[in-house]
Design an enzyme around this catalytic site. Structure first.
Site, PDB file in Angstrom:
ATOM      1  N   LYS A   9     -55.431  39.045 -95.337  1.00  0.00           N
ATOM      2  CA  LYS A   9     -54.308  39.577 -96.097  1.00  0.00           C
ATOM      3  C   LYS A   9     -54.589  41.014 -96.576  1.00  0.00           C
ATOM      4  O   LYS A   9     -55.742  41.479 -96.495  1.00  0.00           O
ATOM      5  CB  LYS A   9     -54.028  38.644 -97.285  1.00  0.00           C
ATOM      6  CG  LYS A   9     -53.610  37.214 -96.857  1.00  0.00           C
ATOM      7  CD  LYS A   9     -53.271  36.342 -98.059  1.00  0.00           C
ATOM      8  CE  LYS A   9     -52.846  34.954 -97.632  1.00  0.00           C
ATOM      9  NZ  LYS A   9     -52.385  34.124 -98.786  1.00  0.00           N
ATOM     10  N   TYR A  49     -43.209  33.369 -93.993  1.00  0.00           N
ATOM     11  CA  TYR A  49     -43.378  32.376 -95.071  1.00  0.00           C
ATOM     12  C   TYR A  49     -42.068  31.645 -95.377  1.00  0.00           C
ATOM     13  O   TYR A  49     -41.886  31.174 -96.503  1.00  0.00           O
ATOM     14  CB  TYR A  49     -43.911  33.058 -96.328  1.00  0.00           C
ATOM     15  CG  TYR A  49     -45.410  33.247 -96.349  1.00  0.00           C
ATOM     16  CD1 TYR A  49     -46.281  32.141 -96.323  1.00  0.00           C
ATOM     17  CD2 TYR A  49     -45.982  34.513 -96.415  1.00  0.00           C
ATOM     18  CE1 TYR A  49     -47.671  32.312 -96.366  1.00  0.00           C
ATOM     19  CE2 TYR A  49     -47.373  34.681 -96.458  1.00  0.00           C
ATOM     20  CZ  TYR A  49     -48.197  33.576 -96.436  1.00  0.00           C
ATOM     21  OH  TYR A  49     -49.566  33.735 -96.495  1.00  0.00           O
ATOM     22  N   PHE A  57     -42.908  31.632-106.111  1.00  0.00           N
ATOM     23  CA  PHE A  57     -43.786  32.759-105.756  1.00  0.00           C
ATOM     24  C   PHE A  57     -43.354  33.481-104.478  1.00  0.00           C
ATOM     25  O   PHE A  57     -44.020  34.418-104.037  1.00  0.00           O
ATOM     26  CB  PHE A  57     -45.249  32.288-105.640  1.00  0.00           C
ATOM     27  CG  PHE A  57     -45.473  31.149-104.660  1.00  0.00           C
ATOM     28  CD1 PHE A  57     -45.617  31.384-103.289  1.00  0.00           C
ATOM     29  CD2 PHE A  57     -45.572  29.840-105.108  1.00  0.00           C
ATOM     30  CE1 PHE A  57     -45.830  30.352-102.392  1.00  0.00           C
ATOM     31  CE2 PHE A  57     -45.791  28.780-104.219  1.00  0.00           C
ATOM     32  CZ  PHE A  57     -45.916  29.050-102.852  1.00  0.00           C
ATOM     33  N   ARG A  85     -59.349  26.006 -92.484  1.00  0.00           N
ATOM     34  CA  ARG A  85     -58.939  25.771 -93.878  1.00  0.00           C
ATOM     35  C   ARG A  85     -60.156  25.483 -94.763  1.00  0.00           C
ATOM     36  O   ARG A  85     -60.200  25.899 -95.921  1.00  0.00           O
ATOM     37  CB  ARG A  85     -57.950  24.600 -93.955  1.00  0.00           C
ATOM     38  CG  ARG A  85     -56.674  24.778 -93.149  1.00  0.00           C
ATOM     39  CD  ARG A  85     -55.552  25.441 -93.858  1.00  0.00           C
ATOM     40  NE  ARG A  85     -55.188  24.868 -95.128  1.00  0.00           N
ATOM     41  CZ  ARG A  85     -54.247  25.409 -95.910  1.00  0.00           C
ATOM     42  NH1 ARG A  85     -53.621  26.524 -95.542  1.00  0.00           N
ATOM     43  NH2 ARG A  85     -53.932  24.868 -97.058  1.00  0.00           N
ATOM     44  N   THR A  91     -56.478  27.143-102.120  1.00  0.00           N
ATOM     45  CA  THR A  91     -55.538  28.240-102.365  1.00  0.00           C
ATOM     46  C   THR A  91     -55.900  29.032-103.622  1.00  0.00           C
ATOM     47  O   THR A  91     -55.930  30.266-103.602  1.00  0.00           O
ATOM     48  CB  THR A  91     -54.099  27.670-102.538  1.00  0.00           C
ATOM     49  OG1 THR A  91     -53.814  26.811-101.430  1.00  0.00           O
ATOM     50  CG2 THR A  91     -53.081  28.776-102.620  1.00  0.00           C
ATOM     51  N   ARG A 102     -62.500  32.211-100.068  1.00  0.00           N
ATOM     52  CA  ARG A 102     -61.712  32.459-101.277  1.00  0.00           C
ATOM     53  C   ARG A 102     -62.572  32.412-102.536  1.00  0.00           C
ATOM     54  O   ARG A 102     -62.374  33.223-103.451  1.00  0.00           O
ATOM     55  CB  ARG A 102     -60.549  31.471-101.339  1.00  0.00           C
ATOM     56  CG  ARG A 102     -59.427  31.867-100.353  1.00  0.00           C
ATOM     57  CD  ARG A 102     -58.437  30.767-100.141  1.00  0.00           C
ATOM     58  NE  ARG A 102     -57.196  31.222 -99.499  1.00  0.00           N
ATOM     59  CZ  ARG A 102     -56.227  30.402 -99.102  1.00  0.00           C
ATOM     60  NH1 ARG A 102     -56.347  29.097 -99.258  1.00  0.00           N
ATOM     61  NH2 ARG A 102     -55.142  30.889 -98.530  1.00  0.00           N
ATOM     62  N   ASN A 112     -55.502  35.994-102.308  1.00  0.00           N
ATOM     63  CA  ASN A 112     -56.596  35.096-101.936  1.00  0.00           C
ATOM     64  C   ASN A 112     -57.150  35.356-100.539  1.00  0.00           C
ATOM     65  O   ASN A 112     -57.634  34.456 -99.861  1.00  0.00           O
ATOM     66  CB  ASN A 112     -56.170  33.630-102.141  1.00  0.00           C
ATOM     67  CG  ASN A 112     -54.947  33.279-101.313  1.00  0.00           C
ATOM     68  OD1 ASN A 112     -54.479  34.084-100.516  1.00  0.00           O
ATOM     69  ND2 ASN A 112     -54.460  32.069-101.474  1.00  0.00           N
ATOM     70  N   HIS A 115     -55.272  33.710 -94.826  1.00  0.00           N
ATOM     71  CA  HIS A 115     -54.304  32.646 -94.505  1.00  0.00           C
ATOM     72  C   HIS A 115     -54.823  31.834 -93.328  1.00  0.00           C
ATOM     73  O   HIS A 115     -55.477  32.377 -92.441  1.00  0.00           O
ATOM     74  CB  HIS A 115     -52.953  33.277 -94.105  1.00  0.00           C
ATOM     75  CG  HIS A 115     -52.013  32.286 -93.476  1.00  0.00           C
ATOM     76  ND1 HIS A 115     -51.188  31.477 -94.216  1.00  0.00           N
ATOM     77  CD2 HIS A 115     -51.823  31.931 -92.173  1.00  0.00           C
ATOM     78  CE1 HIS A 115     -50.516  30.673 -93.397  1.00  0.00           C
ATOM     79  NE2 HIS A 115     -50.882  30.941 -92.151  1.00  0.00           N
ATOM     80  N   GLU A 126     -46.431  29.838 -86.249  1.00  0.00           N
ATOM     81  CA  GLU A 126     -47.099  31.060 -86.700  1.00  0.00           C
ATOM     82  C   GLU A 126     -47.747  31.858 -85.565  1.00  0.00           C
ATOM     83  O   GLU A 126     -47.744  33.088 -85.599  1.00  0.00           O
ATOM     84  CB  GLU A 126     -48.151  30.694 -87.757  1.00  0.00           C
ATOM     85  CG  GLU A 126     -47.508  30.157 -89.033  1.00  0.00           C
ATOM     86  CD  GLU A 126     -48.517  29.681 -90.075  1.00  0.00           C
ATOM     87  OE1 GLU A 126     -49.738  29.727 -89.814  1.00  0.00           O
ATOM     88  OE2 GLU A 126     -48.078  29.277 -91.171  1.00  0.00           O
TER      89      GLU A 126
HETATM   90  N1  UDP Z   1     -49.277  31.436-103.616  1.00  0.00           N
HETATM   91  C1  UDP Z   1     -49.000  32.017-104.855  1.00  0.00           C
HETATM   92  N2  UDP Z   1     -48.817  31.189-105.946  1.00  0.00           N
HETATM   93  C2  UDP Z   1     -48.897  29.824-105.853  1.00  0.00           C
HETATM   94  C3  UDP Z   1     -49.185  29.251-104.598  1.00  0.00           C
HETATM   95  C4  UDP Z   1     -49.367  30.084-103.500  1.00  0.00           C
HETATM   96  O1  UDP Z   1     -48.907  33.229-104.964  1.00  0.00           O
HETATM   97  O2  UDP Z   1     -48.733  29.136-106.879  1.00  0.00           O
HETATM   98  C5  UDP Z   1     -49.466  32.312-102.443  1.00  0.00           C
HETATM   99  C6  UDP Z   1     -50.925  32.402-101.972  1.00  0.00           C
HETATM  100  O3  UDP Z   1     -51.147  33.710-101.464  1.00  0.00           O
HETATM  101  C7  UDP Z   1     -50.963  31.349-100.876  1.00  0.00           C
HETATM  102  C8  UDP Z   1     -49.577  31.536-100.239  1.00  0.00           C
HETATM  103  O4  UDP Z   1     -48.717  31.780-101.356  1.00  0.00           O
HETATM  104  O5  UDP Z   1     -52.029  31.569 -99.982  1.00  0.00           O
HETATM  105  C9  UDP Z   1     -49.047  30.351 -99.471  1.00  0.00           C
HETATM  106  O6  UDP Z   1     -49.106  29.191-100.302  1.00  0.00           O
HETATM  107  P1  UDP Z   1     -49.678  27.824 -99.736  1.00  0.00           P
HETATM  108  O7  UDP Z   1     -49.366  26.763-100.744  1.00  0.00           O
HETATM  109  O8  UDP Z   1     -49.169  27.609 -98.351  1.00  0.00           O
HETATM  110  O9  UDP Z   1     -51.264  28.050 -99.745  1.00  0.00           O
HETATM  111  P2  UDP Z   1     -52.302  28.226 -98.524  1.00  0.00           P
HETATM  112  O10 UDP Z   1     -51.823  27.364 -97.393  1.00  0.00           O
HETATM  113  O11 UDP Z   1     -52.337  29.693 -98.177  1.00  0.00           O
HETATM  114  O12 UDP Z   1     -53.613  27.757 -99.093  1.00  0.00           O
HETATM  115 MG    MG Z   2     -49.985  27.350 -96.454  1.00  0.00          MG
END
Ligand code: UDP
Ligand code: MG
Length: 137
Positions: A9, A49, A57, A85, A91, A102, A112, A115, A126
């Site tokens: 990112k 997204y 968010f 992952r 996250t 992370r 974070n 992705h 994706e």
């Molecule tokens: N995100 C955020 N606030 C939240 C949850 C997620 O800003 O409460 C952002 C964060 O950058 C995250 C992305 O949105 O990586 C996508 O969210 P997701 O729940 O899919 O998390 P990921 O799969 O990236 O762990």
């Molecule tokens: Mg995700």
């Protein structure tokens, strides 16, 4: 063999950890099958997204993801989706296991660093969002 999409990112690119992130995937035996740097527009980020469009968010996340260049890559390997992952960590960096990307580099739940697709279904949306079949080797 499974393929997943990962993104370093804008915060990861700014923090100069592109090489470090790629190394962590490669040293676990995962293979980079495609890679490029791109700058998304706000609309590009919103499309990427789209599954989160109702989340509180969404606006902030898509502004962040379009504020600077990102490195997108296709990562290939056995169980690549779940392994990527795992290497990324949770996250929220506060919940991320020690030694994950992370935990080591993220500043907060939004910024974070990285992705990774969360399922086969996400990966199949994706990967072609960024790469044509000819670009994946
Ligand atoms: N995100 C955020 N606030 C939240 C949850 C997620 O800003 O409460 C952002 C964060 O950058 C995250 C992305 O949105 O990586 C996508 O969210 P997701 O729940 O899919 O998390 P990921 O799969 O990236 O762990
Ligand atoms: Mg995700």
């Amino acid at each position: 063999m499974e393929r997943t999409l990962s993104i370093i990112k804008p915060d990861g690119v700014k923090k100069n950890v592109i090489g470090e992130v790629i190394k962590r995937f490669e040293e676990k035996g995962l293979r980079i099958a495609a890679l490029k740097m791109v700058k998304m527009s706000k609309d590009d980020a919103k499309g990427f997204y789209i599954v989160h469009k109702e989340r509180p968010f969404y606006e902030s996340l898509t502004s962040f993801m379009s504020e600077g260049p990102v490195v997108v890559m296709v990562i290939e390997g056995e169980n690549a989706i779940s392994r990527v992952r795992e290497i990324m960590g949770a996250t929220n960096p506060k919940d991320a296991a020690p030694g994950t990307i992370r935990a080591d580099f993220a500043s907060d739940i939004e910024h974070n660093i990285v992705h990774g697709s969360d399922s086969k279904e996400s990966a199949s949306y994706e990967i072609p969002y960024f790469f044509s079949a000819l670009e994946i080797k």
